[in-house]
Scaffold this motif. Structure first.
Motif, PDB file in Angstrom:
ATOM      1  N   LYS A  21       0.660  -1.429  -0.298  1.00  0.00           N
ATOM      2  CA  LYS A  21       0.041   0.181   0.449  1.00  0.00           C
ATOM      3  C   LYS A  21       0.861   1.155   0.048  1.00  0.00           C
ATOM      4  O   LYS A  21       1.058   2.339  -0.659  1.00  0.00           O
ATOM      5  N   ARG A  22       1.723   1.017   0.485  1.00  0.00           N
ATOM      6  CA  ARG A  22       2.185   2.095   1.129  1.00  0.00           C
ATOM      7  C   ARG A  22       3.485   2.669  -0.545  1.00  0.00           C
ATOM      8  O   ARG A  22       3.401   3.885  -0.686  1.00  0.00           O
ATOM      9  N   PHE A  23       3.644   1.797  -1.309  1.00  0.00           N
ATOM     10  CA  PHE A  23       3.937   1.892  -2.218  1.00  0.00           C
ATOM     11  C   PHE A  23       3.821   1.825  -3.540  1.00  0.00           C
ATOM     12  O   PHE A  23       3.792   2.256  -4.768  1.00  0.00           O
ATOM     13  N   ARG A  24       2.302   1.831  -3.327  1.00  0.00           N
ATOM     14  CA  ARG A  24       1.118   1.929  -4.590  1.00  0.00           C
ATOM     15  C   ARG A  24       0.727   3.000  -6.122  1.00  0.00           C
ATOM     16  O   ARG A  24       1.211   2.809  -6.989  1.00  0.00           O
ATOM     17  N   HIS A  25       0.699   4.416  -5.175  1.00  0.00           N
ATOM     18  CA  HIS A  25       0.495   5.414  -5.789  1.00  0.00           C
ATOM     19  C   HIS A  25       1.664   5.989  -6.735  1.00  0.00           C
ATOM     20  O   HIS A  25       2.096   6.416  -8.086  1.00  0.00           O
ATOM     21  N   ALA A  26       3.145   5.819  -5.951  1.00  0.00           N
ATOM     22  CA  ALA A  26       4.185   5.916  -6.618  1.00  0.00           C
ATOM     23  C   ALA A  26       4.560   4.130  -7.953  1.00  0.00           C
ATOM     24  O   ALA A  26       5.173   5.436  -8.993  1.00  0.00           O
ATOM     25  N   ALA A  27       4.027   3.753  -7.733  1.00  0.00           N
ATOM     26  CA  ALA A  27       3.985   2.531  -8.528  1.00  0.00           C
ATOM     27  C   ALA A  27       3.302   2.834 -10.165  1.00  0.00           C
ATOM     28  O   ALA A  27       3.756   2.372 -11.179  1.00  0.00           O
ATOM     29  N   ILE A  28       2.516   2.883  -9.753  1.00  0.00           N
ATOM     30  CA  ILE A  28       1.152   3.235 -10.829  1.00  0.00           C
ATOM     31  C   ILE A  28       1.284   4.738 -11.717  1.00  0.00           C
ATOM     32  O   ILE A  28       1.782   4.596 -12.911  1.00  0.00           O
ATOM     33  N   PHE A  29       2.089   5.776 -10.661  1.00  0.00           N
ATOM     34  CA  PHE A  29       2.551   6.513 -11.744  1.00  0.00           C
ATOM     35  C   PHE A  29       3.743   6.354 -12.510  1.00  0.00           C
ATOM     36  O   PHE A  29       3.878   7.201 -13.575  1.00  0.00           O
ATOM     37  N   GLY A  30       4.384   6.062 -12.021  1.00  0.00           N
ATOM     38  CA  GLY A  30       6.016   5.280 -12.509  1.00  0.00           C
ATOM     39  C   GLY A  30       5.497   4.277 -14.132  1.00  0.00           C
ATOM     40  O   GLY A  30       6.342   4.721 -14.989  1.00  0.00           O
ATOM     41  N   ALA A  31       4.175   3.409 -14.031  1.00  0.00           N
ATOM     42  CA  ALA A  31       4.031   3.102 -14.782  1.00  0.00           C
ATOM     43  C   ALA A  31       3.479   3.924 -15.816  1.00  0.00           C
ATOM     44  O   ALA A  31       4.201   3.350 -17.303  1.00  0.00           O
ATOM     45  N   LEU A  32       2.749   4.308 -15.627  1.00  0.00           N
ATOM     46  CA  LEU A  32       1.931   5.520 -16.135  1.00  0.00           C
ATOM     47  C   LEU A  32       2.945   6.168 -16.970  1.00  0.00           C
ATOM     48  O   LEU A  32       2.807   6.504 -18.155  1.00  0.00           O
ATOM     49  N   GLU A  33       3.534   6.418 -16.531  1.00  0.00           N
ATOM     50  CA  GLU A  33       4.954   7.294 -17.320  1.00  0.00           C
ATOM     51  C   GLU A  33       5.733   6.427 -17.791  1.00  0.00           C
ATOM     52  O   GLU A  33       6.765   6.907 -18.888  1.00  0.00           O
ATOM     53  N   SER A  34       5.785   5.634 -17.884  1.00  0.00           N
ATOM     54  CA  SER A  34       6.575   4.708 -19.046  1.00  0.00           C
ATOM     55  C   SER A  34       6.176   4.521 -20.060  1.00  0.00           C
ATOM     56  O   SER A  34       6.621   3.759 -21.255  1.00  0.00           O
ATOM     57  N   LEU A  35       4.942   4.193 -20.075  1.00  0.00           N
ATOM     58  CA  LEU A  35       4.047   3.568 -21.140  1.00  0.00           C
ATOM     59  C   LEU A  35       4.367   4.851 -22.453  1.00  0.00           C
ATOM     60  O   LEU A  35       4.646   6.596 -21.865  1.00  0.00           O
ATOM     61  N   GLN A  36       3.808   4.962 -23.412  1.00  0.00           N
ATOM     62  CA  GLN A  36       4.005   5.747 -24.669  1.00  0.00           C
ATOM     63  C   GLN A  36       3.017   5.763 -25.405  1.00  0.00           C
ATOM     64  O   GLN A  36       1.847   5.013 -25.052  1.00  0.00           O
ATOM     65  N   ASP A  37       2.843   6.913 -26.593  1.00  0.00           N
ATOM     66  CA  ASP A  37       1.295   7.299 -26.960  1.00  0.00           C
ATOM     67  C   ASP A  37       1.004   6.104 -27.699  1.00  0.00           C
ATOM     68  O   ASP A  37       1.754   5.184 -27.997  1.00  0.00           O
ATOM     69  N   GLY A  38      -0.474   5.567 -27.182  1.00  0.00           N
ATOM     70  CA  GLY A  38      -1.511   4.880 -27.675  1.00  0.00           C
ATOM     71  C   GLY A  38      -1.344   3.693 -27.238  1.00  0.00           C
ATOM     72  O   GLY A  38      -1.665   2.908 -26.972  1.00  0.00           O
ATOM     73  N   GLU A  39      -0.512   3.441 -25.855  1.00  0.00           N
ATOM     74  CA  GLU A  39      -0.598   2.427 -25.043  1.00  0.00           C
ATOM     75  C   GLU A  39      -1.461   2.692 -24.280  1.00  0.00           C
ATOM     76  O   GLU A  39      -1.536   3.385 -23.528  1.00  0.00           O
ATOM     77  N   THR A  40      -1.882   1.458 -23.346  1.00  0.00           N
ATOM     78  CA  THR A  40      -2.471   1.766 -22.358  1.00  0.00           C
ATOM     79  C   THR A  40      -2.400   0.527 -21.123  1.00  0.00           C
ATOM     80  O   THR A  40      -1.777  -0.167 -20.943  1.00  0.00           O
ATOM     81  N   MET A  41      -2.312   1.488 -20.357  1.00  0.00           N
ATOM     82  CA  MET A  41      -2.448   0.451 -18.558  1.00  0.00           C
ATOM     83  C   MET A  41      -3.475   0.094 -18.212  1.00  0.00           C
ATOM     84  O   MET A  41      -4.777   0.239 -17.839  1.00  0.00           O
ATOM     85  N   ARG A  42      -3.874  -2.097 -17.972  1.00  0.00           N
ATOM     86  CA  ARG A  42      -5.082  -2.150 -17.740  1.00  0.00           C
ATOM     87  C   ARG A  42      -4.891  -2.260 -16.344  1.00  0.00           C
ATOM     88  O   ARG A  42      -4.383  -3.109 -15.707  1.00  0.00           O
TER      89      ARG A  42
END
Length: 115
Positions: A21-42
């Motif tokens: 829980k203490r790492f979730r938001h940082a992990a989510i933002f990191g994952a979003l920022e690693s995506l490229q245009d047109g990609e989707t995180m489910r």
């Protein structure tokens, strides 16, 4: 992992239930920022992360499209689609301040239900 099949090579699963829980938001933002245009995180979670969704909208504006795939108690699935051609988000006053904790800041706790 979600029981929903992923048929598109541009859709990447992210199961938040397995992240501390203490790492979730940082992990989510990191994952979003690693995506490229047109990609989707489910994104899969056990609760509806409304404060997180607000943070994502504030931080990324229309560059991240938020679409619920499933919205049932204990089973939340959201597609976060990256659209870099979308309008840039407005700079938030707190954008330059260090980010501590999860939703709501400082105490390390998250304001999302279920935490």
């Amino acid at each position: 992992m979600s029981d929903l099949p992923i048929f598109d090579n541009n859709v990447f699963p992210f199961d938040a239930r397995g992240v501390a829980k203490r790492f979730r938001h940082a992990a989510i933002f990191g994952a979003l920022e690693s995506l490229q245009d047109g990609e989707t995180m489910r994104f899969v979670n056990d609760h509806d992360p409304l404060p997180l969704l607000g943070q994502i909208q504030q931080r990324y504006g229309s560059q991240v499209q938020i679409n619920y795939v499933a919205r049932e108690p204990g089973n939340i699935v959201i597609d976060f689609a990256i659209r870099l051609g979308a309008e840039e988000p407005a700079a938030a006053p707190e954008a330059s301040a260090p980010r501590a904790g999860g939703c709501g800041g400082g105490g390390g706790g998250c304001g999302c239900s279920g935490h």
